[in-house]
Design a protein around this motif. Structure first.
Motif, PDB file in Angstrom:
ATOM      1  N   ALA A  33      -6.164  69.814  51.171  1.00  0.00           N
ATOM      2  CA  ALA A  33      -6.234  68.951  49.992  1.00  0.00           C
ATOM      3  C   ALA A  33      -5.368  69.585  48.904  1.00  0.00           C
ATOM      4  CB  ALA A  33      -7.663  68.795  49.509  1.00  0.00           C
ATOM      5  N   LEU A  34      -4.624  68.765  48.186  1.00  0.00           N
ATOM      6  CA  LEU A  34      -3.742  69.217  47.097  1.00  0.00           C
ATOM      7  C   LEU A  34      -4.063  68.406  45.856  1.00  0.00           C
ATOM      8  CD1 LEU A  34      -1.131  70.638  45.937  1.00  0.00           C
ATOM      9  CD2 LEU A  34       0.142  68.679  46.873  1.00  0.00           C
ATOM     10  N   VAL A  35      -4.378  69.102  44.754  1.00  0.00           N
ATOM     11  CA  VAL A  35      -4.670  68.400  43.498  1.00  0.00           C
ATOM     12  C   VAL A  35      -3.912  69.064  42.356  1.00  0.00           C
ATOM     13  CG1 VAL A  35      -6.969  67.659  44.238  1.00  0.00           C
ATOM     14  CG2 VAL A  35      -6.714  69.827  42.999  1.00  0.00           C
ATOM     15  N   ASP A  36      -3.679  68.272  41.319  1.00  0.00           N
ATOM     16  CA  ASP A  36      -3.059  68.765  40.092  1.00  0.00           C
ATOM     17  C   ASP A  36      -3.642  67.986  38.931  1.00  0.00           C
ATOM     18  OD1 ASP A  36      -1.026  69.059  37.848  1.00  0.00           O
ATOM     19  OD2 ASP A  36      -0.076  70.321  39.370  1.00  0.00           O
ATOM     20  N   ARG A  37      -3.928  68.681  37.839  1.00  0.00           N
ATOM     21  CA  ARG A  37      -4.529  67.981  36.699  1.00  0.00           C
ATOM     22  C   ARG A  37      -3.523  67.102  35.966  1.00  0.00           C
ATOM     23  NH1 ARG A  37      -5.710  73.090  32.631  1.00  0.00           N
ATOM     24  NH2 ARG A  37      -3.546  73.688  32.225  1.00  0.00           N
ATOM     25  N   SER A  40     -14.661  73.177  38.328  1.00  0.00           N
ATOM     26  CA  SER A  40     -15.322  74.433  38.674  1.00  0.00           C
ATOM     27  C   SER A  40     -15.195  74.669  40.166  1.00  0.00           C
ATOM     28  CB  SER A  40     -16.810  74.398  38.281  1.00  0.00           C
ATOM     29  OG  SER A  40     -17.498  73.420  39.057  1.00  0.00           O
ATOM     30  N   ALA A  41     -15.306  75.939  40.543  1.00  0.00           N
ATOM     31  CA  ALA A  41     -15.279  76.319  41.959  1.00  0.00           C
ATOM     32  C   ALA A  41     -16.268  77.462  42.152  1.00  0.00           C
ATOM     33  CB  ALA A  41     -13.880  76.726  42.388  1.00  0.00           C
ATOM     34  N   GLU A  42     -17.170  77.294  43.099  1.00  0.00           N
ATOM     35  CA  GLU A  42     -18.205  78.298  43.345  1.00  0.00           C
ATOM     36  C   GLU A  42     -18.191  78.670  44.823  1.00  0.00           C
ATOM     37  OE1 GLU A  42     -23.079  78.853  42.950  1.00  0.00           O
ATOM     38  OE2 GLU A  42     -22.106  76.931  42.477  1.00  0.00           O
ATOM     39  N   ARG A  43     -18.214  79.978  45.089  1.00  0.00           N
ATOM     40  CA  ARG A  43     -18.239  80.461  46.469  1.00  0.00           C
ATOM     41  C   ARG A  43     -19.666  80.381  46.988  1.00  0.00           C
ATOM     42  NH1 ARG A  43     -14.530  80.777  50.451  1.00  0.00           N
ATOM     43  NH2 ARG A  43     -15.113  82.353  51.978  1.00  0.00           N
ATOM     44  N   VAL A  44     -19.875  79.555  48.000  1.00  0.00           N
ATOM     45  CA  VAL A  44     -21.201  79.359  48.609  1.00  0.00           C
ATOM     46  C   VAL A  44     -21.075  79.669  50.096  1.00  0.00           C
ATOM     47  CG1 VAL A  44     -23.062  77.743  49.080  1.00  0.00           C
ATOM     48  CG2 VAL A  44     -21.773  77.566  46.922  1.00  0.00           C
ATOM     49  N   GLY A  45     -21.587  80.817  50.505  1.00  0.00           N
ATOM     50  CA  GLY A  45     -21.469  81.205  51.912  1.00  0.00           C
ATOM     51  C   GLY A  45     -20.011  81.431  52.290  1.00  0.00           C
ATOM     52  N   GLU A  46     -19.547  80.687  53.263  1.00  0.00           N
ATOM     53  CA  GLU A  46     -18.179  80.844  53.773  1.00  0.00           C
ATOM     54  C   GLU A  46     -17.217  79.795  53.224  1.00  0.00           C
ATOM     55  OE1 GLU A  46     -17.138  83.390  55.891  1.00  0.00           O
ATOM     56  OE2 GLU A  46     -19.111  84.147  55.269  1.00  0.00           O
ATOM     57  N   ARG A  47     -17.600  79.133  52.168  1.00  0.00           N
ATOM     58  CA  ARG A  47     -16.704  78.101  51.641  1.00  0.00           C
ATOM     59  C   ARG A  47     -16.793  78.045  50.120  1.00  0.00           C
ATOM     60  NH1 ARG A  47     -19.563  72.227  52.369  1.00  0.00           N
ATOM     61  NH2 ARG A  47     -21.693  72.851  51.872  1.00  0.00           N
ATOM     62  N   TRP A  48     -15.797  77.402  49.542  1.00  0.00           N
ATOM     63  CA  TRP A  48     -15.777  77.100  48.126  1.00  0.00           C
ATOM     64  C   TRP A  48     -16.258  75.675  47.913  1.00  0.00           C
ATOM     65  CZ3 TRP A  48     -14.604  80.318  44.098  1.00  0.00           C
ATOM     66  CH2 TRP A  48     -13.977  81.537  44.407  1.00  0.00           C
ATOM     67  N   VAL A  49     -17.169  75.496  46.981  1.00  0.00           N
ATOM     68  CA  VAL A  49     -17.614  74.162  46.584  1.00  0.00           C
ATOM     69  C   VAL A  49     -16.986  73.858  45.221  1.00  0.00           C
ATOM     70  CG1 VAL A  49     -19.567  72.673  46.031  1.00  0.00           C
ATOM     71  CG2 VAL A  49     -19.769  74.372  47.869  1.00  0.00           C
ATOM     72  N   CYS A  50     -16.211  72.805  45.164  1.00  0.00           N
ATOM     73  CA  CYS A  50     -15.386  72.531  43.982  1.00  0.00           C
ATOM     74  C   CYS A  50     -15.752  71.188  43.372  1.00  0.00           C
ATOM     75  CB  CYS A  50     -13.903  72.513  44.370  1.00  0.00           C
ATOM     76  SG  CYS A  50     -13.361  74.042  45.184  1.00  0.00           S
ATOM     77  N   ARG A  51     -15.859  71.209  42.051  1.00  0.00           N
ATOM     78  CA  ARG A  51     -16.112  69.981  41.304  1.00  0.00           C
ATOM     79  C   ARG A  51     -14.808  69.523  40.675  1.00  0.00           C
ATOM     80  NH1 ARG A  51     -18.653  68.704  36.239  1.00  0.00           N
ATOM     81  NH2 ARG A  51     -18.651  70.945  35.757  1.00  0.00           N
ATOM     82  N   LEU A  52     -14.464  68.260  40.864  1.00  0.00           N
ATOM     83  CA  LEU A  52     -13.193  67.701  40.416  1.00  0.00           C
ATOM     84  C   LEU A  52     -13.426  66.507  39.499  1.00  0.00           C
ATOM     85  CD1 LEU A  52     -11.527  67.578  43.960  1.00  0.00           C
ATOM     86  CD2 LEU A  52     -11.228  69.394  42.271  1.00  0.00           C
ATOM     87  N   ARG A  53     -12.404  66.206  38.700  1.00  0.00           N
ATOM     88  CA  ARG A  53     -12.493  65.013  37.841  1.00  0.00           C
ATOM     89  C   ARG A  53     -11.156  64.299  37.831  1.00  0.00           C
ATOM     90  NH1 ARG A  53     -11.776  63.586  32.304  1.00  0.00           N
ATOM     91  NH2 ARG A  53     -10.923  65.675  31.878  1.00  0.00           N
ATOM     92  N   ASP A  54     -11.196  62.995  38.072  1.00  0.00           N
ATOM     93  CA  ASP A  54     -10.017  62.143  37.935  1.00  0.00           C
ATOM     94  C   ASP A  54      -9.778  61.965  36.442  1.00  0.00           C
ATOM     95  OD1 ASP A  54      -8.218  60.045  37.698  1.00  0.00           O
ATOM     96  OD2 ASP A  54      -9.091  58.858  39.318  1.00  0.00           O
ATOM     97  N   THR A  55      -8.698  62.570  35.915  1.00  0.00           N
ATOM     98  CA  THR A  55      -8.475  62.515  34.470  1.00  0.00           C
ATOM     99  C   THR A  55      -8.043  61.143  33.992  1.00  0.00           C
ATOM    100  OG1 THR A  55      -6.170  63.242  34.668  1.00  0.00           O
ATOM    101  CG2 THR A  55      -7.837  64.963  34.445  1.00  0.00           C
ATOM    102  N   GLY A 104     -11.895  59.323  34.703  1.00  0.00           N
ATOM    103  CA  GLY A 104     -13.089  60.076  34.329  1.00  0.00           C
ATOM    104  C   GLY A 104     -14.074  60.271  35.458  1.00  0.00           C
ATOM    105  N   THR A 105     -13.833  59.690  36.612  1.00  0.00           N
ATOM    106  CA  THR A 105     -14.738  59.801  37.758  1.00  0.00           C
ATOM    107  C   THR A 105     -14.735  61.228  38.312  1.00  0.00           C
ATOM    108  OG1 THR A 105     -14.269  57.509  38.332  1.00  0.00           O
ATOM    109  CG2 THR A 105     -15.300  58.881  40.036  1.00  0.00           C
ATOM    110  N   GLU A 106     -15.912  61.745  38.638  1.00  0.00           N
ATOM    111  CA  GLU A 106     -16.014  63.086  39.201  1.00  0.00           C
ATOM    112  C   GLU A 106     -16.203  63.032  40.708  1.00  0.00           C
ATOM    113  OE1 GLU A 106     -18.607  65.843  37.316  1.00  0.00           O
ATOM    114  OE2 GLU A 106     -17.815  65.463  35.290  1.00  0.00           O
ATOM    115  N   ALA A 107     -15.816  64.120  41.371  1.00  0.00           N
ATOM    116  CA  ALA A 107     -15.925  64.222  42.823  1.00  0.00           C
ATOM    117  C   ALA A 107     -16.228  65.668  43.181  1.00  0.00           C
ATOM    118  CB  ALA A 107     -14.631  63.765  43.496  1.00  0.00           C
ATOM    119  N   THR A 108     -16.693  65.854  44.408  1.00  0.00           N
ATOM    120  CA  THR A 108     -16.967  67.198  44.912  1.00  0.00           C
ATOM    121  C   THR A 108     -16.284  67.364  46.258  1.00  0.00           C
ATOM    122  OG1 THR A 108     -19.140  67.211  43.831  1.00  0.00           O
ATOM    123  CG2 THR A 108     -18.777  68.851  45.561  1.00  0.00           C
ATOM    124  N   THR A 109     -15.713  68.542  46.465  1.00  0.00           N
ATOM    125  CA  THR A 109     -15.087  68.818  47.752  1.00  0.00           C
ATOM    126  C   THR A 109     -15.298  70.271  48.106  1.00  0.00           C
ATOM    127  OG1 THR A 109     -13.088  68.339  49.031  1.00  0.00           O
ATOM    128  CG2 THR A 109     -12.783  69.534  46.978  1.00  0.00           C
TER     129      THR A 109
END
Length: 545
Positions: free
Chosen positions: A42-46, A193-208, A211-216
């Motif tokens: 996945a590739l994102v840019d603000r 935000s990005a938080e290390r949970v176990g063996e993966r990163w859980v990331c919170r995203l926002r469509d600027t 305004g819709t938020e997403a998690t990946t």
């Protein structure tokens, strides 16, 4: 559903091998290299793809001739090899170009010594370009009469390369490559935000944009945030051995200055003995760049910047009338993220002007983060390959690199496009003087997707018309941008997918009835709002007086 919306939907709730944050040249090549080797990416840019530092370059693909003065031979060798690879992989997009350097009595090097350097540069570059030449002052004048040779001792001409279209469109070609290899990509998506949970990163995203938020989630993060890499790592409590300092550079776009060959760069030493250039951009010339240390990546062109460059070029060219601010058609202003060792503040201050555009890539094993610091467009393929190597070390299995993630389509595909274009007499659609054939331009910009443009023009000849007069952009191209190029704002199209904002004066753009049609094609019912936003942003930029 739009292409962008579909990709955001894929990202939301997804689990990827790698999340790349930042879609400038470093992030785009990283995503393309990884997806091209079988990783789920996945590739994102603000902001927009190539929308910050990567849209403010000199459009040059060079081996770093000026780094020879600091004896950075390994860097020059590596950059020259990268330049040669890019010219081979992108023969229609990246062309060899001569640099004609006029050396006056204040220049730091005599012509004969500069000639030795140019010959060494040619050799270090494995003779991948035409040979250099040494000229007398009279020969410099014969080569380019616009140069004022009153105080010129002589000159040299050496070879490098340049991007015919704009830099951010080249970045977008890697974004398309990543997309075609299966990556999920989205512009105007901010990492909250990005938080290390176990063996993966859980990331919170926002469509600027909405305004819709997403998690990946992702196993590995690649920090390719350009001038913002340090800030992003700080937010993750991650420390690297290197850090970024900023150099501000500006370019002024003016009417074409050269009088003989329009496919050659003119090079001069300014009054501070720094190199600056006159670079071709179609029917325009680009003067720059400057080099000013700044403390923030957010910069703008000042009157002092404009006057400095105008004074420097007026003193070195024999023009009918001196250039003034009124001659400036457009401006580019950005920062170069330069790499220094962390804690080396005194060194960075002392050696400021000798800092090069090298890159460093660091890997944090425990956190599964790869950080890309510095770099430049010329070195992009190396960055992609090195990032893939680091990601593989972090446990993401990759397929063998067979080089399918970069480069132009095969010669046979190109030949077939040119055959079809010739049969439908595509180039006859263009009657304006001093413009390149449509066949060349469409193939260079779109590659395989240029076949879709031929189909659209066959079905409706109006699709082959210029939609904004002097902007040299077909109606069919705007429709394709709306469908396949994730245009969110009018700036995305006018400044990055095309270079209309760089070569057409603001007043001419505003006076064109085609501007509203472009907005309607791109945004439909939302055209009026996007047009108003574009005008507001244009008005907020520093005026040229």
């Amino acid at each position: 559903m739009s292409l962008r919306s579909a990709n955001i939907e894929r990202i939301d709730g997804g689990l990827f091998d790698v999340l790349v944050v930042g879609a400038g040249i470093n992030g785009a090549v990283s995503a393309a290299a990884l997806a091209g080797r079988g990783a789920s990416v996945a590739l994102v840019d603000r902001g927009d793809f190539g929308g910050f530092t990567s849209q403010e370059s000199s459009n040059l693909v060079w081996g770093g001739f000026k780094y020879l003065e600091n004896y950075e031979l390994p860097l020059v060798f590596g950059l020259s090899r990268s330049r040669n690879r890019l010219m081979k992989a992108y023969p229609d997009n990246i062309k060899e170009i001569g640099f004609l350097a006029a050396l006056d009595h204040s220049s730091p090097y005599a012509p004969w010594f500069a000639g030795l350097g140019a010959t060494a540069y040619w050799g270090i570059g494995m003779f991948g370009t035409d040979r250099p030449h040494l000229y007398s002052a009279e020969e410099v004048k014969a080569q380019e009469p616009v140069i004022d040779t009153t105080d010129v001792r002589g000159g040299i001409e050496y070879q490098d390369a340049y991007l015919i279209d704009n830099d951010s469109r080249f970045v977008f070609s890697f974004v398309r490559s990543a997309l075609e290899a299966g990556a999920a990509v989205a512009n105007y998506v901010e990492l909250l935000s990005a938080e290390r949970v176990g063996e993966r990163w859980v990331c919170r995203l926002r469509d600027t944009d909405t305004g819709t938020e997403a998690t990946t989630s992702a196993r590995v993060l690649v920090n390719a945030a350009g001038p913002f890499v340090d800030d992003l790592n700080e937010s993750w409590d991650l420390r690297t051995e290197h850090r970024i300092v900023y150099s501000k550079g500006i370019h002024l776009v003016v009417p074409r200055l050269t009088t003989t060959r329009h496919d050659r760069v003119l090079a001069f030493f300014d009054d501070t003995q720094r190199l600056f250039y006159v670079i071709p951009m179609g029917r325009r010339s680009v003067i720059g760049t400057t080099d000013t240390r700044v403390e923030t990546p957010y910069t703008e062109v000042t009157d002092e910047d404009r006057d400095f460059l105008l004074d420097q070029i007026n003193a070195r060219l024999d023009l009918p009338e001196p250039l003034t601010r009124a001659d400036v058609i457009a401006e580019r202003c950005g920062v170069r993220p330069l790499v220094v060792t962390r804690g080396a503040d005194d060194q960075a201050e002392a050696d400021w002007t000798s800092l090069s555009r090298k890159h460093e890539i660091e890997r944090d094993e425990s956190r599964a983060v790869v950080t890309v610091l510095g770099g430049k467009l010329t070195d992009c393929l190396n960055v992609g390959e090195e990032v893939a190597e680091h990601v593989e070390h972090l446990g993401v299995p990759l397929e063998k690199d067979v080089g399918t993630w970069y480069g132009e389509p095969a010669h046979q595909t190109r030949a077939e496009f040119y055959r079809q274009a010739r049969l439908m007499r595509l180039d006859a659609l263009r009657t304006k003087p001093d413009t390149e054939p449509l066949t060349d331009r469409l193939w260079r910009r779109y590659g395989r997707r240029a076949f879709d443009l031929l189909e659209a023009i066959r079905a409706d000849p109006a699709m082959g018309e210029d939609v904004m007069g002097s902007a040299d952009y077909l109606r069919a191209e705007v429709y394709q941008a709306a469908e396949a190029e994730m245009v969110v704002t009018l700036d995305d199209f006018m400044r990055r997918r095309s270079k209309i904002d760089l070569v057409v004066r603001d007043e001419d753009i505003e006076a064109s009835p085609g501007l509203r049609e472009v907005a309607e094609i791109l945004f439909g019912a939302d055209a009026e709002r996007r047009l108003a936003d574009y005008r507001e942003r244009k008005g907020a930029r520093s005026p040229r007086g």
